[in-house]
Scaffold this motif. Structure first.
Motif, mmCIF file in Angstrom:
data_model
loop_
_atom_site.group_PDB
_atom_site.id
_atom_site.type_symbol
_atom_site.label_atom_id
_atom_site.label_comp_id
_atom_site.label_asym_id
_atom_site.label_seq_id
_atom_site.Cartn_x
_atom_site.Cartn_y
_atom_site.Cartn_z
ATOM 1 N N UNK A 21 0.822 -1.207 0.000
ATOM 2 C CA UNK A 21 0.000 0.000 0.000
ATOM 3 C C UNK A 21 0.863 1.268 0.000
ATOM 4 N N UNK A 22 1.888 1.277 0.837
ATOM 5 C CA UNK A 22 2.778 2.441 0.907
ATOM 6 C C UNK A 22 3.493 2.673 -0.421
ATOM 7 N N UNK A 23 3.935 1.595 -1.063
ATOM 8 C CA UNK A 23 4.635 1.743 -2.329
ATOM 9 C C UNK A 23 3.695 2.250 -3.414
ATOM 10 N N UNK A 24 2.484 1.701 -3.472
ATOM 11 C CA UNK A 24 1.508 2.155 -4.459
ATOM 12 C C UNK A 24 1.174 3.633 -4.252
ATOM 13 N N UNK A 25 1.047 4.034 -2.988
ATOM 14 C CA UNK A 25 0.784 5.436 -2.671
ATOM 15 C C UNK A 25 1.959 6.308 -3.100
ATOM 16 N N UNK A 26 3.166 5.833 -2.865
ATOM 17 C CA UNK A 26 4.384 6.555 -3.241
ATOM 18 C C UNK A 26 4.422 6.802 -4.755
ATOM 19 N N UNK A 27 4.110 5.774 -5.517
ATOM 20 C CA UNK A 27 4.109 5.890 -6.976
ATOM 21 C C UNK A 27 3.032 6.875 -7.429
ATOM 22 N N UNK A 28 1.861 6.809 -6.805
ATOM 23 C CA UNK A 28 0.771 7.724 -7.159
ATOM 24 C C UNK A 28 1.171 9.170 -6.858
ATOM 25 N N UNK A 29 1.799 9.391 -5.704
ATOM 26 C CA UNK A 29 2.253 10.745 -5.363
ATOM 27 C C UNK A 29 3.287 11.239 -6.365
ATOM 28 N N UNK A 30 4.192 10.355 -6.800
ATOM 29 C CA UNK A 30 5.199 10.758 -7.787
ATOM 30 C C UNK A 30 4.543 11.236 -9.080
ATOM 31 N N UNK A 31 3.518 10.524 -9.521
ATOM 32 C CA UNK A 31 2.821 10.905 -10.750
ATOM 33 C C UNK A 31 2.143 12.262 -10.593
ATOM 34 N N UNK A 32 1.503 12.463 -9.462
ATOM 35 C CA UNK A 32 0.827 13.752 -9.206
ATOM 36 C C UNK A 32 1.850 14.874 -9.165
ATOM 37 N N UNK A 33 2.953 14.648 -8.466
ATOM 38 C CA UNK A 33 3.996 15.680 -8.352
ATOM 39 C C UNK A 33 4.608 16.001 -9.711
#
Length: 77
Positions: A21-33
């Motif tokens: 979950x943390x990794x998926x969230x991390x990847x999603x945040x990277x895309x948004x950023x």
């Protein structure tokens, strides 16, 4: 993230739902950023949102690192 960290995440993510979950969230945040930082102009509200997302991403990455340290130690044994 280093390749060795990505390898550990791939190896343990299915058995560790928090890590996954943390990794998926991390990847999603990277895309948004990436999308937000690519804009030539950001409103003050967008700047605030950008800072908040960066804080959340850093917090998640810190937790990921804590979990990965546990798995690194297990791999050494």
């Amino acid at each position: 993230m280093e390749q060795s960290d990505l390898d550990l995440i791939a190896k343990y993510a299915e058995a560790d739902p928090e890590l996954k979950s943390l990794y998926e969230e991390h990847v999603a945040f990277e895309k948004i950023l990436d999308k937000m930082e690519g804009k030539s102009f950001r409103t003050p509200a967008e700047e605030t949102e950008l800072r908040e997302i960066k804080k959340k991403k850093l917090s998640g990455k810190t937790r990921i690192e804590t979990l990965l340290m546990k798995y690194r130690k297990a791999e050494e044994k």
